[in-house]
Design a protein around this motif. Structure first.
Motif, PDB file in Angstrom:
ATOM      1  N   GLY A 182       0.831  -1.203   0.000  1.00 61.59           N
ATOM      2  CA  GLY A 182       0.000   0.000   0.000  1.00 61.59           C
ATOM      3  C   GLY A 182       0.862   1.248   0.000  1.00 61.59           C
ATOM      4  O   GLY A 182       2.093   1.178   0.058  1.00 61.59           O
ATOM      5  N   ILE A 183       0.210   2.384  -0.085  1.00 63.05           N
ATOM      6  CA  ILE A 183       0.899   3.667  -0.100  1.00 63.05           C
ATOM      7  C   ILE A 183       0.319   4.548   1.001  1.00 63.05           C
ATOM      8  O   ILE A 183      -0.888   4.814   1.012  1.00 63.05           O
ATOM      9  CB  ILE A 183       0.707   4.381  -1.457  1.00 63.05           C
ATOM     10  CG1 ILE A 183       1.202   3.504  -2.605  1.00 63.05           C
ATOM     11  CG2 ILE A 183       1.390   5.735  -1.456  1.00 63.05           C
ATOM     12  CD1 ILE A 183       0.794   4.011  -3.971  1.00 63.05           C
ATOM     13  N   LYS A 184       1.162   4.953   1.921  1.00 63.43           N
ATOM     14  CA  LYS A 184       0.751   5.889   2.958  1.00 63.43           C
ATOM     15  C   LYS A 184       0.928   7.296   2.401  1.00 63.43           C
ATOM     16  O   LYS A 184       1.987   7.624   1.868  1.00 63.43           O
ATOM     17  CB  LYS A 184       1.611   5.750   4.206  1.00 63.43           C
ATOM     18  CG  LYS A 184       1.484   4.429   4.904  1.00 63.43           C
ATOM     19  CD  LYS A 184       2.415   4.409   6.099  1.00 63.43           C
ATOM     20  CE  LYS A 184       2.488   3.056   6.738  1.00 63.43           C
ATOM     21  NZ  LYS A 184       3.433   3.034   7.873  1.00 63.43           N
ATOM     22  N   GLN A 185      -0.103   8.123   2.508  1.00 63.86           N
ATOM     23  CA  GLN A 185       0.010   9.503   2.043  1.00 63.86           C
ATOM     24  C   GLN A 185      -0.472  10.460   3.113  1.00 63.86           C
ATOM     25  O   GLN A 185      -1.470  10.203   3.790  1.00 63.86           O
ATOM     26  CB  GLN A 185      -0.812   9.741   0.772  1.00 63.86           C
ATOM     27  CG  GLN A 185      -0.140   9.261  -0.468  1.00 63.86           C
ATOM     28  CD  GLN A 185      -0.785   9.797  -1.737  1.00 63.86           C
ATOM     29  OE1 GLN A 185      -1.927  10.230  -1.751  1.00 63.86           O
ATOM     30  NE2 GLN A 185      -0.039   9.747  -2.816  1.00 63.86           N
ATOM     31  N   THR A 186       0.263  11.563   3.231  1.00 66.26           N
ATOM     32  CA  THR A 186      -0.128  12.669   4.090  1.00 66.26           C
ATOM     33  C   THR A 186      -0.115  13.918   3.218  1.00 66.26           C
ATOM     34  O   THR A 186       0.910  14.260   2.635  1.00 66.26           O
ATOM     35  CB  THR A 186       0.862  12.858   5.254  1.00 66.26           C
ATOM     36  OG1 THR A 186       0.932  11.643   6.004  1.00 66.26           O
ATOM     37  CG2 THR A 186       0.421  13.982   6.173  1.00 66.26           C
ATOM     38  N   LEU A 187      -1.259  14.574   3.125  1.00 63.29           N
ATOM     39  CA  LEU A 187      -1.392  15.787   2.330  1.00 63.29           C
ATOM     40  C   LEU A 187      -1.697  16.946   3.267  1.00 63.29           C
ATOM     41  O   LEU A 187      -2.709  16.932   3.953  1.00 63.29           O
ATOM     42  CB  LEU A 187      -2.519  15.633   1.297  1.00 63.29           C
ATOM     43  CG  LEU A 187      -2.884  16.880   0.500  1.00 63.29           C
ATOM     44  CD1 LEU A 187      -1.698  17.379  -0.318  1.00 63.29           C
ATOM     45  CD2 LEU A 187      -4.085  16.599  -0.394  1.00 63.29           C
ATOM     46  N   SER A 188      -0.788  17.923   3.296  1.00 65.97           N
ATOM     47  CA  SER A 188      -0.981  19.120   4.119  1.00 65.97           C
ATOM     48  C   SER A 188      -1.353  20.280   3.217  1.00 65.97           C
ATOM     49  O   SER A 188      -0.547  20.689   2.379  1.00 65.97           O
ATOM     50  CB  SER A 188       0.304  19.465   4.880  1.00 65.97           C
ATOM     51  OG  SER A 188       0.676  18.423   5.729  1.00 65.97           O
ATOM     52  N   LEU A 189      -2.571  20.790   3.393  1.00 65.96           N
ATOM     53  CA  LEU A 189      -3.020  21.963   2.656  1.00 65.96           C
ATOM     54  C   LEU A 189      -2.766  23.157   3.562  1.00 65.96           C
ATOM     55  O   LEU A 189      -3.363  23.278   4.625  1.00 65.96           O
ATOM     56  CB  LEU A 189      -4.502  21.843   2.299  1.00 65.96           C
ATOM     57  CG  LEU A 189      -4.859  20.637   1.427  1.00 65.96           C
ATOM     58  CD1 LEU A 189      -6.362  20.581   1.195  1.00 65.96           C
ATOM     59  CD2 LEU A 189      -4.109  20.677   0.111  1.00 65.96           C
ATOM     60  N   LYS A 190      -1.866  24.023   3.137  1.00 69.26           N
ATOM     61  CA  LYS A 190      -1.360  25.107   3.975  1.00 69.26           C
ATOM     62  C   LYS A 190      -1.904  26.449   3.508  1.00 69.26           C
ATOM     63  O   LYS A 190      -2.514  26.551   2.450  1.00 69.26           O
ATOM     64  CB  LYS A 190       0.166  25.105   3.919  1.00 69.26           C
ATOM     65  CG  LYS A 190       0.766  23.798   4.406  1.00 69.26           C
ATOM     66  CD  LYS A 190       2.250  23.811   4.278  1.00 69.26           C
ATOM     67  CE  LYS A 190       2.820  22.543   4.878  1.00 69.26           C
ATOM     68  NZ  LYS A 190       4.185  22.692   5.277  1.00 69.26           N
ATOM     69  N   PRO A 191      -1.651  27.509   4.294  1.00 69.71           N
ATOM     70  CA  PRO A 191      -2.074  28.853   3.882  1.00 69.71           C
ATOM     71  C   PRO A 191      -1.452  29.255   2.548  1.00 69.71           C
ATOM     72  O   PRO A 191      -0.425  28.713   2.142  1.00 69.71           O
ATOM     73  CB  PRO A 191      -1.565  29.755   5.002  1.00 69.71           C
ATOM     74  CG  PRO A 191      -1.416  28.857   6.175  1.00 69.71           C
ATOM     75  CD  PRO A 191      -1.037  27.512   5.621  1.00 69.71           C
ATOM     76  N   ARG A 192      -2.063  30.193   1.895  1.00 75.90           N
ATOM     77  CA  ARG A 192      -1.633  30.733   0.600  1.00 75.90           C
ATOM     78  C   ARG A 192      -1.587  29.664  -0.482  1.00 75.90           C
ATOM     79  O   ARG A 192      -0.741  29.700  -1.370  1.00 75.90           O
ATOM     80  CB  ARG A 192      -0.316  31.474   0.711  1.00 75.90           C
ATOM     81  CG  ARG A 192      -0.467  32.783   1.508  1.00 75.90           C
ATOM     82  CD  ARG A 192       0.824  33.475   1.541  1.00 75.90           C
ATOM     83  NE  ARG A 192       1.598  32.765   2.554  1.00 75.90           N
ATOM     84  CZ  ARG A 192       2.605  33.258   3.223  1.00 75.90           C
ATOM     85  NH1 ARG A 192       3.033  34.437   2.971  1.00 75.90           N
ATOM     86  NH2 ARG A 192       3.223  32.566   4.147  1.00 75.90           N
ATOM     87  N   ASN A 193      -2.475  28.670  -0.351  1.00 70.47           N
ATOM     88  CA  ASN A 193      -2.636  27.618  -1.350  1.00 70.47           C
ATOM     89  C   ASN A 193      -1.365  26.811  -1.615  1.00 70.47           C
ATOM     90  O   ASN A 193      -1.168  26.313  -2.723  1.00 70.47           O
ATOM     91  CB  ASN A 193      -3.191  28.190  -2.652  1.00 70.47           C
ATOM     92  CG  ASN A 193      -4.617  28.651  -2.484  1.00 70.47           C
ATOM     93  OD1 ASN A 193      -4.934  29.341  -1.528  1.00 70.47           O
ATOM     94  ND2 ASN A 193      -5.471  28.280  -3.387  1.00 70.47           N
ATOM     95  N   ASN A 194      -0.525  26.658  -0.615  1.00 76.37           N
ATOM     96  CA  ASN A 194       0.649  25.787  -0.717  1.00 76.37           C
ATOM     97  C   ASN A 194       0.277  24.419  -0.158  1.00 76.37           C
ATOM     98  O   ASN A 194      -0.555  24.305   0.731  1.00 76.37           O
ATOM     99  CB  ASN A 194       1.814  26.351   0.099  1.00 76.37           C
ATOM    100  CG  ASN A 194       2.353  27.624  -0.499  1.00 76.37           C
ATOM    101  OD1 ASN A 194       2.671  27.686  -1.670  1.00 76.37           O
ATOM    102  ND2 ASN A 194       2.446  28.661   0.313  1.00 76.37           N
ATOM    103  N   TYR A 195       0.921  23.385  -0.696  1.00 76.13           N
ATOM    104  CA  TYR A 195       0.696  22.052  -0.158  1.00 76.13           C
ATOM    105  C   TYR A 195       2.018  21.304  -0.031  1.00 76.13           C
ATOM    106  O   TYR A 195       3.009  21.629  -0.676  1.00 76.13           O
ATOM    107  CB  TYR A 195      -0.284  21.243  -1.025  1.00 76.13           C
ATOM    108  CG  TYR A 195       0.300  20.682  -2.296  1.00 76.13           C
ATOM    109  CD1 TYR A 195       0.958  19.452  -2.307  1.00 76.13           C
ATOM    110  CD2 TYR A 195       0.190  21.368  -3.501  1.00 76.13           C
ATOM    111  CE1 TYR A 195       1.490  18.931  -3.474  1.00 76.13           C
ATOM    112  CE2 TYR A 195       0.722  20.848  -4.669  1.00 76.13           C
ATOM    113  CZ  TYR A 195       1.370  19.629  -4.648  1.00 76.13           C
ATOM    114  OH  TYR A 195       1.903  19.119  -5.798  1.00 76.13           O
ATOM    115  N   LEU A 196       1.990  20.272   0.816  1.00 74.97           N
ATOM    116  CA  LEU A 196       3.088  19.323   0.949  1.00 74.97           C
ATOM    117  C   LEU A 196       2.456  17.943   0.955  1.00 74.97           C
ATOM    118  O   LEU A 196       1.571  17.656   1.762  1.00 74.97           O
ATOM    119  CB  LEU A 196       3.866  19.544   2.255  1.00 74.97           C
ATOM    120  CG  LEU A 196       4.910  18.481   2.593  1.00 74.97           C
ATOM    121  CD1 LEU A 196       6.030  18.460   1.559  1.00 74.97           C
ATOM    122  CD2 LEU A 196       5.475  18.713   3.983  1.00 74.97           C
TER     123      LEU A 196
END
Length: 148
Positions: free
Chosen positions: A51-65
């Motif tokens: 499987g694939i573990k994913q963490t998506l962080s949606l940050k201020p000013r429309n930035n993501y990690l």
């Protein structure tokens, strides 16, 4: 000290008396409530991968990690940064990576607590949509999928 502070405030208000400060009162981020951290454990088609573990962080000013980790012998994490945008009418979140040539990622916005991975054409992935869902960390009851 308090007198100095009051004098400074008075001087600044006189100096800026003709300025419109109403924008400061409503300084809400353009992303509104669409920020947060989403977690998921997605199917993997690679050999020796469960499987694939994913963490998506949606940050201020429309930035993501986006942090991706394949569940196999190597525990290396892959990081992707970029900008995100969403379409209110289509309920689609689009991730555009900073890295040139990297593919955009699309997610269906189920609600404020869930994103479902879409293919590059914007169509649902084959199989059960729950298998492709990233859940918002503050909306889930468990944190078992947390990578870090």
């Amino acid at each position: 000290m308090e007198l100095q502070e009051e004098a400074l405030k008075a001087r600044e208000s006189i100096r800026h008396k003709n300025m419109n400060h109403s924008m400061h009162d409503n300084a809400e981020d353009q992303t509104g409530g669409f920020r947060g951290v989403f977690y998921g454990y997605l199917p993997c088609e690679q050999k020796d991968c469960d499987g694939i573990k994913q963490t998506l962080s949606l940050k201020p000013r429309n930035n993501y990690l986006l942090v991706t980790q394949y569940a196999k012998e190597s525990t290396r994490e892959y990081y992707e940064k970029g900008k995100y945008d969403w379409d209110d009418k289509k309920h689609v979140l689009t991730l555009t990576p900073n890295k040139e040539g990297a593919a955009r990622r699309l997610y269906s916005i189920e609600d404020e607590g869930a994103l479902v991975t879409l293919n590059s054409d914007g169509k649902p992935m084959p199989g059960d949509k729950d298998d492709y869902t990233l859940s918002r960390s503050d909306k889930t009851k468990t944190r078992q999928v947390h990578i870090h």
